[in-house]
Design an enzyme around this catalytic site. Sequence first.
Site, PDB file in Angstrom:
ATOM      1  N   PRO A  71      -4.409  14.594   4.458  1.00  6.84           N
ATOM      2  CG  PRO A  71      -6.057  12.959   4.155  1.00  6.84           C
ATOM      3  CD  PRO A  71      -5.621  14.317   3.663  1.00  6.84           C
ATOM      4  N   GLY A  72      -2.160  12.087   5.738  1.00  7.25           N
ATOM      5  CA  GLY A  72      -1.193  11.076   5.321  1.00  7.25           C
ATOM      6  C   GLY A  72       0.216  11.419   5.714  1.00  7.25           C
ATOM      7  CG  HIS A 107      -1.092   6.778  -1.704  1.00  8.51           C
ATOM      8  ND1 HIS A 107      -2.336   6.751  -2.296  1.00  8.51           N
ATOM      9  CD2 HIS A 107      -1.260   6.189  -0.492  1.00  8.51           C
ATOM     10  CE1 HIS A 107      -3.215   6.182  -1.483  1.00  8.51           C
ATOM     11  NE2 HIS A 107      -2.584   5.827  -0.377  1.00  8.51           N
ATOM     12  CG  PHE A 108       5.406   5.506  -5.531  1.00  8.34           C
ATOM     13  CD1 PHE A 108       5.436   5.653  -4.151  1.00  8.34           C
ATOM     14  CD2 PHE A 108       6.253   4.564  -6.110  1.00  8.34           C
ATOM     15  CE1 PHE A 108       6.283   4.872  -3.353  1.00  8.34           C
ATOM     16  CE2 PHE A 108       7.110   3.786  -5.321  1.00  8.34           C
ATOM     17  CZ  PHE A 108       7.128   3.931  -3.946  1.00  8.34           C
ATOM     18  CG  ASP A 114      -1.954   4.745   3.702  1.00  9.37           C
ATOM     19  OD1 ASP A 114      -1.920   5.021   2.483  1.00  9.37           O
ATOM     20  OD2 ASP A 114      -2.842   5.155   4.468  1.00  9.37           O
ATOM     21  CG  HIS A 124      -1.915   1.060   1.305  1.00 15.00           C
ATOM     22  ND1 HIS A 124      -3.090   0.926   1.991  1.00 15.00           N
ATOM     23  CD2 HIS A 124      -1.952   2.310   0.763  1.00 15.00           C
ATOM     24  CE1 HIS A 124      -3.796   2.037   1.879  1.00 15.00           C
ATOM     25  NE2 HIS A 124      -3.113   2.902   1.145  1.00 15.00           N
ATOM     26  CG  ASP A 166      -6.274   3.795  -0.113  1.00 15.27           C
ATOM     27  OD1 ASP A 166      -6.913   3.689   0.938  1.00 15.27           O
ATOM     28  OD2 ASP A 166      -5.153   4.340  -0.173  1.00 15.27           O
ATOM     29  CG  ASN A 180      -8.227  10.125   6.468  1.00 15.35           C
ATOM     30  OD1 ASN A 180      -8.492  10.602   7.564  1.00 15.35           O
ATOM     31  ND2 ASN A 180      -8.515  10.725   5.336  1.00 15.35           N
ATOM     32  CG  HIS A 186       0.025  14.969   1.325  1.00 13.84           C
ATOM     33  ND1 HIS A 186      -0.879  14.899   0.289  1.00 13.84           N
ATOM     34  CD2 HIS A 186      -0.362  14.031   2.208  1.00 13.84           C
ATOM     35  CE1 HIS A 186      -1.779  13.962   0.545  1.00 13.84           C
ATOM     36  NE2 HIS A 186      -1.487  13.412   1.708  1.00 13.84           N
TER      37      HIS A 186
END
Length: 398
Positions: A292-293, A59-60, A278, A57, A148, A251, A282
Site C-alpha cells: 500500500p502507498g 517514508h524514505f 505520507d 509524514h 506508523d 492505507n 515502493h
Amino acid sequence: MDILIKGARIVDESRDFIGDLYIEDGLISDFGKNLDFDCKTINGEGLLLMPSFIDLHVHFREPGNTNKEDLFTGGMAALKGGFTLVNLMGNTNPVCSSMETVEYVLNKGQELDLVDLHQTLSITKDFDGKTLEHLETLDNRVKFISDDGYGIKSNIVMYKAMVKAKEKGLTIMTHAEEEDLTPIDYRISENIITIRDLYLAKVTGANLHLAHVSTKEAIEEIRRAKSEGVNVTCEVTPHHITLWDMDYKVNPPIREKEDVDAIIEGIIDGTVDTIATDHAPHTREDKEKGSPGLSGIETSFPVTYTSLVKSGKIDLKILSKIMSANCGRIMDRKKGRIEKGYDGDVVLVDLNKEITVDGEKFISKGKNTPFNGMKFYGQVVATIKDGKVKYDNKEYSI
Ligand code: NCD
Ligand code: ZN
Ligand code: ZN
C-alpha cells in the site's frame, strides 16, 4: 548565505503582497518594497514566493529498504516538491526503535545536506505492539513517536505510551487502524481507534497527532475534541482531498466524495492542521504484489493547490498555513513563515503552469502514483534552503 528575491508575490499564513525578500546568513532578514542589497539576486516577477513546505509524514525507507527509497533520492524528491523539512517514519529495517538508528539517519542527512530531517521513533519496540522500555533511552532530538504502518491494538499499551509521552513532552502520531476490523470495514477500523486515541489524549493530557485522517466521522470527532481542549493536531493527505471512489492500494483507502467534502470543510474551519504526503514509495514489484502507498512528495503542491485554491475553496494564506506554518509550529522549529529571524527556507512557484503527472519522471525511486496522466496547476520553480538554491527547475531561468 545571502540572497535577495525581487518582485515576487510573497505569501505566508498572514501576508500577501508583491515585494522583495532578503535572506542574510541563512535567515530571513528583511522583506518589503524596493530592497537593495549587494548579493545574489533572483528576479521573482510573475512568481509566487512562499515559505518552503514541511512534511510531517514521509517514508524514505532508510535504513534497510533502500530499494524503495533512500535519504538521497527522498531528499532530492522533497526539494523538487518544494520541501525543506520532513519527518521520517520508523517502519524501516531495522524498525527505528533506538537512538542508534536515529543517529545514523540524522548523521547521514547532515552529510547529504539536502533537506532537514526529523526521525520518528517507534512507540513499541520493533513494532511488537507491547514493549515501551526503549522510550526511556530517547533524548530531545526525538519529538514524535509512531508505529506508523500499524495500529496499536492494546488499549493499555496506548494508554501507557500516552502517559510516557506526556511525561517526556513527546507527541504520539497515530496510524488509526484496528487491523482485525480492516478486512470487514476499514471505516470502522479507522474511526474506532481515532475515537479511542482522542479519549486517551483527553484523559492523559498527552499531545496526539492523527496521521492521514480520511473519514468524515474522524474529522467530526477531532473537531469535537479540539473544542473540548484536547491537545490534538491532525494531517490529511493530498490524495484523500482529491480522489474518491478509486481503487488504488493505499492505507487508509481512498474514500468517498462525502469524506473528501468533510475533510475540506475541516481544512476551512481549522480542524485540519496540515497537509502531509505520507510519501510511501515502493518498487514496481512490491506495488504489483499489493504494497500500500504512493509516492507523493513531488506532486503534493500542485495537487493540493489545484484541489483547494484553484477551485476557490481556500486562499493561498490558508494553503501556506497548512503546508508550512502549522507544520513548523507542530515541529517546534522557526520555519514555515515569512518572519525576521526565521530560517531562510522559501519556494518559488509558477501558479499558471499546467503540469501532467508522469510517475516515471519522479526523482523518487517509487514511481507509484494514482495521479498518472492527471493535470494540475502549480510548478515548483526553485527551492531555497538557508538562503541557498537547492533545487532549480531548468525550464525557468531565475
Ligand atoms: C505506508 C508505507 O508504505 O510505509 N503505506 C501506506 O499505504 N500509507 C504505511 C502507512 O503510512 O501506514
Ligand atoms: Zn500510516
Ligand atoms: Zn505513513
